[in-house]
Scaffold this motif. Structure first.
Motif, PDB file in Angstrom:
ATOM      1  N   HIS A 123       0.866  -1.175   0.000  1.00 15.16           N
ATOM      2  CA  HIS A 123       0.000   0.000   0.000  1.00 15.16           C
ATOM      3  C   HIS A 123       0.904   1.226   0.000  1.00 15.16           C
ATOM      4  CE1 HIS A 123      -3.850   1.906   0.222  1.00 15.16           C
ATOM      5  NE2 HIS A 123      -3.515   2.612   1.281  1.00 15.16           N
ATOM      6  N   CYS A 124       0.548   2.235  -0.800  1.00 17.86           N
ATOM      7  CA  CYS A 124       1.416   3.396  -0.983  1.00 17.86           C
ATOM      8  C   CYS A 124       0.585   4.679  -1.024  1.00 17.86           C
ATOM      9  CB  CYS A 124       2.202   3.237  -2.290  1.00 17.86           C
ATOM     10  SG  CYS A 124       3.385   4.577  -2.632  1.00 17.86           S
ATOM     11  N   VAL A 125       1.112   5.743  -0.423  1.00 16.23           N
ATOM     12  CA  VAL A 125       0.489   7.069  -0.492  1.00 16.23           C
ATOM     13  C   VAL A 125       1.574   8.082  -0.835  1.00 16.23           C
ATOM     14  CG1 VAL A 125      -1.305   6.492   1.192  1.00 16.23           C
ATOM     15  CG2 VAL A 125       0.818   7.538   1.985  1.00 16.23           C
ATOM     16  N   CYS A 183       4.036   7.108  -5.971  1.00 12.31           N
ATOM     17  CA  CYS A 183       3.611   5.710  -5.895  1.00 12.31           C
ATOM     18  C   CYS A 183       3.514   5.133  -7.309  1.00 12.31           C
ATOM     19  CB  CYS A 183       2.249   5.618  -5.213  1.00 12.31           C
ATOM     20  SG  CYS A 183       2.282   6.075  -3.461  1.00 12.31           S
ATOM     21  N   PRO A 184       3.470   3.822  -7.438  1.00  8.85           N
ATOM     22  CA  PRO A 184       3.264   3.213  -8.761  1.00  8.85           C
ATOM     23  C   PRO A 184       1.993   3.735  -9.422  1.00  8.85           C
ATOM     24  CG  PRO A 184       3.966   1.552  -7.197  1.00  8.85           C
ATOM     25  CD  PRO A 184       3.720   2.803  -6.401  1.00  8.85           C
ATOM     26  N   ALA A 185       1.915   3.583 -10.726  1.00  5.51           N
ATOM     27  CA  ALA A 185       0.805   4.128 -11.508  1.00  5.51           C
ATOM     28  C   ALA A 185      -0.537   3.549 -11.067  1.00  5.51           C
ATOM     29  CB  ALA A 185       1.033   3.840 -12.990  1.00  5.51           C
ATOM     30  N   LYS A 186      -1.588   4.356 -11.223  1.00  7.65           N
ATOM     31  CA  LYS A 186      -2.933   3.920 -10.850  1.00  7.65           C
ATOM     32  C   LYS A 186      -3.358   2.671 -11.611  1.00  7.65           C
ATOM     33  CE  LYS A 186      -4.984   8.302  -9.336  1.00  7.65           C
ATOM     34  NZ  LYS A 186      -6.066   9.283  -9.577  1.00  7.65           N
ATOM     35  N   SER A 187      -2.786   2.483 -12.792  1.00  6.11           N
ATOM     36  CA  SER A 187      -3.155   1.322 -13.609  1.00  6.11           C
ATOM     37  C   SER A 187      -2.772   0.004 -12.943  1.00  6.11           C
ATOM     38  CB  SER A 187      -2.493   1.415 -14.987  1.00  6.11           C
ATOM     39  OG  SER A 187      -1.078   1.474 -14.860  1.00  6.11           O
ATOM     40  N   THR A 188      -1.874   0.063 -11.938  1.00  7.79           N
ATOM     41  CA  THR A 188      -1.464  -1.160 -11.232  1.00  7.79           C
ATOM     42  C   THR A 188      -2.307  -1.406  -9.987  1.00  7.79           C
ATOM     43  OG1 THR A 188       0.167  -0.064  -9.784  1.00  7.79           O
ATOM     44  CG2 THR A 188       0.906  -0.722 -11.992  1.00  7.79           C
ATOM     45  N   ILE A 243      -2.835   3.916  -3.025  1.00  7.52           N
ATOM     46  CA  ILE A 243      -2.961   2.793  -3.948  1.00  7.52           C
ATOM     47  C   ILE A 243      -2.481   1.492  -3.313  1.00  7.52           C
ATOM     48  CG2 ILE A 243      -0.683   3.270  -4.934  1.00  7.52           C
ATOM     49  CD1 ILE A 243      -1.684   2.276  -7.615  1.00  7.52           C
ATOM     50  N   THR A 244      -3.202   0.418  -3.594  1.00  2.00           N
ATOM     51  CA  THR A 244      -2.762  -0.930  -3.255  1.00  2.00           C
ATOM     52  C   THR A 244      -2.329  -1.598  -4.548  1.00  2.00           C
ATOM     53  OG1 THR A 244      -4.239  -1.110  -1.349  1.00  2.00           O
ATOM     54  CG2 THR A 244      -3.469  -3.160  -2.319  1.00  2.00           C
TER      55      THR A 244
END
Length: 367
Positions: A86-88, A114-119, A95-96
């Motif tokens: 989980h990242c903020v 954080c990693p892209a929303k697509s992930t 995002i998880t």
């Protein structure tokens, strides 16, 4: 029952880790305000962040990773479900994902995203993944234990069991490579005197397994509810901060909208996190009044968390129907404005303030 319990516990642990990390977003904004508009130095050592960092450590064994610079920050943590995180970050992302947030180009101390929303994966998807992982681990456990066999003696005439024996030795090294030896389990049970009355006295204050599991699950659900309410307050406080910043930078005018805004100056406004009494955060239209605003969240505690202009924020027993009810000093008593009647839907989803106020006046005159 046991499998369902442990799956529920895993899901609860995931939720608590996610909610605790999300709660750090508010603390980051408070740190920013207290540090002359800089995130630099924000970490788990910050007094207001310590509680949430410790809560995460209690669940997974270590505190979240936090990187910060003057204008940006990011934080991430592994989840109890293996290989998920989980990242903020300061852009508003929560995002998880199964992409490691600490890899180069993401939240690595040089970059703060954080990693892209697509992930991203949803809570429901994570729940299914967690349940599948639990079953996989359970199957793996029995594979290591090996074949289980037992003997049972059954009467030829009455087909009743009279004796049961079981013995199994397990190599500890299969479960822990640093340990050697065997654990042996033996069971030898005999049964007799069928048909004769047996008096079993239940010990005082005894609890069955169902009661024990229920108490534990209820406790976890209360914890989750508490964290969800905290997140709702965090989202409202963040919205308030965005509104006040807009006021300062836009000639003393608040952002105006007929309904709850989804974005203000390219900053995403968080949506209701779900599982609460209301499906969305609430807003009184300020389309014709640039000097006021009012938003609130419905809490699972049964109360409502209200934020409005000039930094006003408080919990109330009612949903406001007009701007003056968003100011703590002039808020009506709970007896004057009951939650079920405090607000009604008008056309287009906007709130009909006159209808609610009319009901209040009618009740006051009846007293």
């Amino acid at each position: 029952m046991g499998s369902d319990y442990f799956e529920a516990r895993l899901n609860a642990k995931n939720s608590m880790v996610q909610l605790n990390l999300d709660s750090l977003r508010l603390e980051a904004e408070m740190f920013y305000d207290d540090s002359d508009y800089s995130y630099k130095g924000f970490s788990c050592d910050y007094s207001l962040a310590q509680y949430f960092c410790k809560s995460i450590a209690d669940e997974i064994g270590k505190e979240p990773v936090i990187f910060s610079d003057v204008e940006k920050y990011c934080a991430f943590t592994p989840l109890p479900v293996e290989n998920y995180y989980h990242c903020v970050d300061s852009s508003g992302i929560s995002i998880t994902t199964n992409v490691f947030p600490g890899k180069t180009g993401y939240c690595d101390g040089k970059t703060f995203v954080c990693p892209a929303k697509s992930t991203s994966i949803t809570s429901e998807e994570l729940k299914k993944i967690g349940e599948a992982e639990f079953r996989k681990e359970l199957n793996g456990f029995f594979m290591k234990v090996g074949e289980l066999s037992f003997q049972i003696w059954i009467g030829k005439k009455d087909n009743l069991p009279y004796k049961f024996t079981f013995e199994k030795s397990v190599d500890i090294n299969k479960f822990n490579s640093k340990e050697n030896g065997e654990i042996t389990v033996k069971i030898n049970a005999e049964f007799s005197e069928y048909g004769k009355p047996i008096k079993i006295e239940i010990p005082e204050n005894a609890m069955g397994l169902d009661e024990i599991f229920k108490e534990e699950i209820d406790k976890m659900e209360k914890q989750e509810s508490f964290y969800r309410d905290y997140q709702r307050k965090s989202d409202m406080n963040r919205l308030q901060s965005i509104m006040e910043n807009h006021f300062v930078s836009n000639h003393s005018k608040y952002f105006q909208s007929k309904s709850m805004p989804t974005e203000i100056e390219e900053i995403t406004i968080y949506k209701e996190i779900g599982q609460g009494p209301c499906s969305s955060y609430k807003w009184i239209s300020n389309f014709e009044n640039s000097q006021k605003y009012c938003a609130w969240a419905c809490l699972e505690s049964g109360k409502f968390y209200i934020v409005s202009q000039s930094g006003t924020r408080f919990e109330a027993n009612y949903q406001p129907a007009a701007f003056n009810q968003c100011e703590k000093s002039s808020s009506p008593a709970a007896s004057e404005l009951m939650p079920s009647e405090s607000i009604s839907e008008g056309k287009g989803g906007f709130f009909s303030q006159e209808a609610s106020i009319g009901k209040i006046i009618q009740r006051l005159f009846k007293k």
